[in-house]
Design a protein around this motif. Structure first.
Motif, short mmCIF file in Angstrom:
data_model
loop_
_atom_site.label_atom_id
_atom_site.label_comp_id
_atom_site.label_asym_id
_atom_site.label_seq_id
_atom_site.Cartn_x
_atom_site.Cartn_y
_atom_site.Cartn_z
N VAL A 137 161.07 141.43 56.88
CA VAL A 137 161.00 140.90 55.76
C VAL A 137 159.46 139.76 55.48
N VAL A 138 160.18 139.00 53.68
CA VAL A 138 158.43 138.78 53.24
C VAL A 138 158.95 137.09 52.46
N THR A 139 157.95 136.99 52.61
CA THR A 139 157.84 135.50 51.24
C THR A 139 157.09 135.16 50.49
N HIS A 140 156.90 134.43 49.91
CA HIS A 140 155.49 135.06 48.90
C HIS A 140 154.20 134.86 49.31
N GLU A 141 154.33 134.66 50.81
CA GLU A 141 152.78 135.08 50.41
C GLU A 141 152.64 134.88 52.00
N GLU A 142 154.00 135.95 52.90
CA GLU A 142 153.46 136.33 54.71
C GLU A 142 154.65 137.45 54.49
N LEU A 143 154.19 138.36 55.70
CA LEU A 143 154.96 139.61 55.85
C LEU A 143 155.14 139.84 56.91
N TRP A 144 156.60 140.18 57.99
CA TRP A 144 156.77 140.04 59.14
C TRP A 144 157.59 141.52 59.38
N GLU B 93 157.60 145.76 69.23
CA GLU B 93 156.89 145.10 68.48
C GLU B 93 157.56 144.22 67.26
N LEU B 94 156.99 143.66 67.47
CA LEU B 94 157.24 142.18 65.83
C LEU B 94 156.00 142.08 65.46
N LEU B 95 155.64 142.34 64.39
CA LEU B 95 154.37 142.11 63.58
C LEU B 95 154.18 140.78 62.63
N HIS B 96 153.47 140.33 62.48
CA HIS B 96 153.15 139.04 61.72
C HIS B 96 151.68 139.80 60.18
N VAL B 97 152.22 139.54 59.05
CA VAL B 97 150.84 139.18 58.45
C VAL B 97 150.74 138.06 57.96
N ALA B 98 149.34 137.11 58.09
CA ALA B 98 149.80 135.59 57.40
C ALA B 98 149.31 135.17 56.53
N ALA B 99 149.39 134.42 55.96
CA ALA B 99 148.86 134.05 54.24
C ALA B 99 147.28 134.27 54.05
N ASP B 100 146.53 134.51 54.93
CA ASP B 100 145.40 134.42 54.53
C ASP B 100 144.79 136.13 55.16
N LEU B 101 145.92 137.18 55.56
CA LEU B 101 146.19 138.47 55.38
C LEU B 101 145.43 138.16 57.41
N SER C 87 148.90 139.65 63.94
CA SER C 87 149.18 139.60 64.94
C SER C 87 150.39 140.43 65.62
N SER C 88 150.79 140.49 66.52
CA SER C 88 151.79 140.79 66.89
C SER C 88 151.87 140.76 68.46
N ARG C 89 152.89 141.30 68.84
CA ARG C 89 154.05 141.37 70.06
C ARG C 89 154.92 141.82 70.59
N ILE C 90 155.28 142.29 71.45
CA ILE C 90 156.26 142.38 71.68
C ILE C 90 157.67 141.22 71.73
N ALA C 91 158.51 141.26 71.11
CA ALA C 91 159.75 140.76 71.04
C ALA C 91 160.94 141.08 71.21
#
Length: 289
Positions: free
Chosen positions: A174-181, A249-257, A260-264
């Motif tokens: 999933v992506v928005t204009h500045e984040e990715l999951w 695992e659920l990975l998150h790439v924040a707007a500052d790159l 982080s990740s966790r077992i969701a």
């Protein structure tokens, strides 16, 4: 199986060129099953999402899919589809767009009518016939219920599917204009992440990623001088730092790159399917390419 590719260079907007269906370079590649659709999602300067997608149902569609796409964005989402459900139409081709977010999926979820019942009025979010878009609607509804927290919404929707529906695989981006999951679940298909420094592993190279069998290629000269995070269904270059995501695992790439990740989704699916359990079309979609 379907090919997933997500890239973030946030907060920097980057020029990149995508070949979603690169020309096969061998007879062996040519003999493989052709994909059923290709799609690319990205965002304009003002954050408006753009989706460039088409089914591959005829020679003219294949020619369209092989054309280079030159786009600029902070986040990108590309998908090559092997259809498991739904006709070869644009409305069934990934990525899908809902409420400013783009989504692509690799896997199979059975009993779509159960998802429809769970969605209720939110079934209106779904324009096509696929299990993927229905699952995206579950995520969208769950994100709303969690006050806009996308990670919480993805985790909640994935756990509901894992508890209630026959499931083969649920890899997604999933992506928005500045984040990715990204989510890998369970361990059926692989999903890799690469935290790429400026210039890559050698420090002085542009990004040039190629998928197996001529199914996708991505090039960005600007990433010679800027870092990025890539998520893909296969290792796409010789960088030794590709990491296979853990099951659940659920990975998150924040707007500052930052990453982080966790077992969701910690538990295996309650109604886990094997390849032999799938309908012929669905089984072919998970082993093609």
């Amino acid at each position: 199986m379907c090919r997933l590719f997500g890239l973030s260079s946030a907060p920097r907007r980057t020029h990149a060129t995508f070949w979603l269906l690169d020309a096969p370079d061998s007879l062996q590649d040519q003999s493989r099953r052709d994909p059923d659709g290709t799609g690319l999602g990205y965002f304009d300067d003002d954050g408006t999402p753009r989706v460039d997608k088409a089914p591959v149902a005829a020679y003219r569609d294949r020619a369209f899919a092989q054309e280079a796409r030159h786009v600029r964005s902070a986040t990108f989402l590309a998908h090559v589809r092997y259809a498991s459900t739904g006709a070869l139409e644009a409305r069934n081709t990934h990525p899908f767009l809902q409420e400013g977010r783009l989504f692509a999926h690799n896997g199979v979820i059975e009993e779509p009518e159960a998802i429809d019942a769970e969605l209720g009025e939110d079934r209106a979010l779904v324009a096509g016939d696929t299990d993927s878009e229905r699952f995206f609607a579950l995520i969208t509804r769950s994100v709303r219920a969690h006050g806009g927290d996308v990670a919480a919404g993805i985790g909640h929707a994935a756990r509901w599917v894992a508890r209630n529906l026959p499931l083969y695989a649920l890899n997604l981006i999933v992506v928005t204009h500045e984040e990715l999951w990204a989510l890998r679940y369970p361990d059926t298909h692989r999903l890799y992440v690469l935290q790429r420094p400026a210039g890559g592993h050698h420090g002085d190279r542009h990004l040039d990623h190629s998928g197996a069998g001529g199914r996708m290629r991505v090039h960005s000269a600007e990433l010679t001088g800027a870092p990025a995070v890539v998520v893909a269904s296969e290792r796409m270059d010789d960088n030794p730092h590709w990491r296979l995501m853990e099951p659940g695992e659920l990975l998150h790439v924040a707007a500052d790159l930052s990453v982080s990740s966790r077992i969701a989704v910690p538990d295996r699916p309650a109604r886990e399917l094997g390849l032999a359990d799938l309908r012929p079309a669905a089984a072919a979609s998970q082993s093609a390419g």
